[in-house]
Design an enzyme around this catalytic site. Structure first.
Site, PDB file in Angstrom:
ATOM      1  CD  GLU A  63     -11.364  12.663   4.707  1.00  0.00           C
ATOM      2  OE1 GLU A  63     -12.610  12.744   4.778  1.00  0.00           O
ATOM      3  OE2 GLU A  63     -10.629  13.649   4.545  1.00  0.00           O
ATOM      4  N   GLY A  83     -16.374  11.887   6.711  1.00  0.00           N
ATOM      5  CA  GLY A  83     -15.337  12.571   7.475  1.00  0.00           C
ATOM      6  C   GLY A  83     -15.846  13.916   7.958  1.00  0.00           C
ATOM      7  CG  HIS A  90       2.507  16.775   6.425  1.00  0.00           C
ATOM      8  ND1 HIS A  90       1.709  15.657   6.398  1.00  0.00           N
ATOM      9  CD2 HIS A  90       1.769  17.764   5.859  1.00  0.00           C
ATOM     10  CE1 HIS A  90       0.545  15.953   5.830  1.00  0.00           C
ATOM     11  NE2 HIS A  90       0.566  17.222   5.501  1.00  0.00           N
ATOM     12  CB  VAL A  91       7.205  14.660  11.426  1.00  0.00           C
ATOM     13  CG1 VAL A  91       6.122  15.208  12.343  1.00  0.00           C
ATOM     14  CG2 VAL A  91       6.976  13.183  11.169  1.00  0.00           C
ATOM     15  CB  SER A  93      10.194  15.354   2.755  1.00  0.00           C
ATOM     16  OG  SER A  93      11.597  15.321   2.887  1.00  0.00           O
ATOM     17  CG  HIS A 107     -14.662   8.267  20.770  1.00  0.00           C
ATOM     18  ND1 HIS A 107     -15.213   7.892  21.968  1.00  0.00           N
ATOM     19  CD2 HIS A 107     -15.661   8.820  20.051  1.00  0.00           C
ATOM     20  CE1 HIS A 107     -16.506   8.217  21.972  1.00  0.00           C
ATOM     21  NE2 HIS A 107     -16.794   8.787  20.818  1.00  0.00           N
ATOM     22  N   GLY A 109     -17.653   5.882  19.163  1.00  0.00           N
ATOM     23  CA  GLY A 109     -18.982   6.226  19.645  1.00  0.00           C
ATOM     24  C   GLY A 109     -20.047   5.781  18.657  1.00  0.00           C
TER      25      GLY A 109
END
Length: 140
Positions: A63, A83, A90-91, A93, A107, A109
């Protein structure tokens, strides 16, 4: 962009003083036409109790980088960025080194922006995938 790269990174890093980004030792290390990269050291300060990088610290990194990218690529003199939503998968460690977050706009905008943020280790192994939605509000 290359002429402004060092200046942009310096400004981004200076704005971290006295914030969560400073607490987590997040620094901005690269910027390009449509991306911003930040890094955070993986130390016991950002561990879960079992000694791996905490998912919340990864989300804070994502973030932070996505929001900073919004300020860079939008007219920060006229808008305030906040935000709206962040999601993370999380895939893998990680226990040491650095984790890097690269925010790329999906995007752009006038009011909302969507960012793809991939977190990787120093060997470019995918650690987490995040999506951040920001909103640009006119300054009063």
């Amino acid at each position: 962009m290359e002429n402004y790269k060092e200046k942009i990174l310096k400004i981004c890093n200076e704005t971290c003083k006295g914030t969560l980004m400073e607490t987590l030792d997040i620094t901005y290390v690269d910027v390009g036409e449509n991306f911003l990269v930040g890094k955070m050291p993986v130390t016991s300060k950002v561990f879960q109790p079992d000694g791996v990088l905490h998912g919340g610290a990864m989300v804070a990194l994502a973030e932070s980088v996505g929001s900073a990218a919004s300020y860079i690529f939008l007219n920060a003199q006229e808008v305030t960025v906040r935000g709206l939503e962040i999601s993370a998968n999380h895939v893998k460690s990680i226990r040491e080194g650095y984790v890097y977050a690269k925010a790329i706009i999906i995007h752009k905008g006038r009011t909302t922006q969507v960012w793809d943020i991939k977190l990787t280790d120093a060997n470019d192994n995918l650690i987490s995938i995040c999506k951040l939605t920001t909103i640009s509000l006119p300054k009063k």
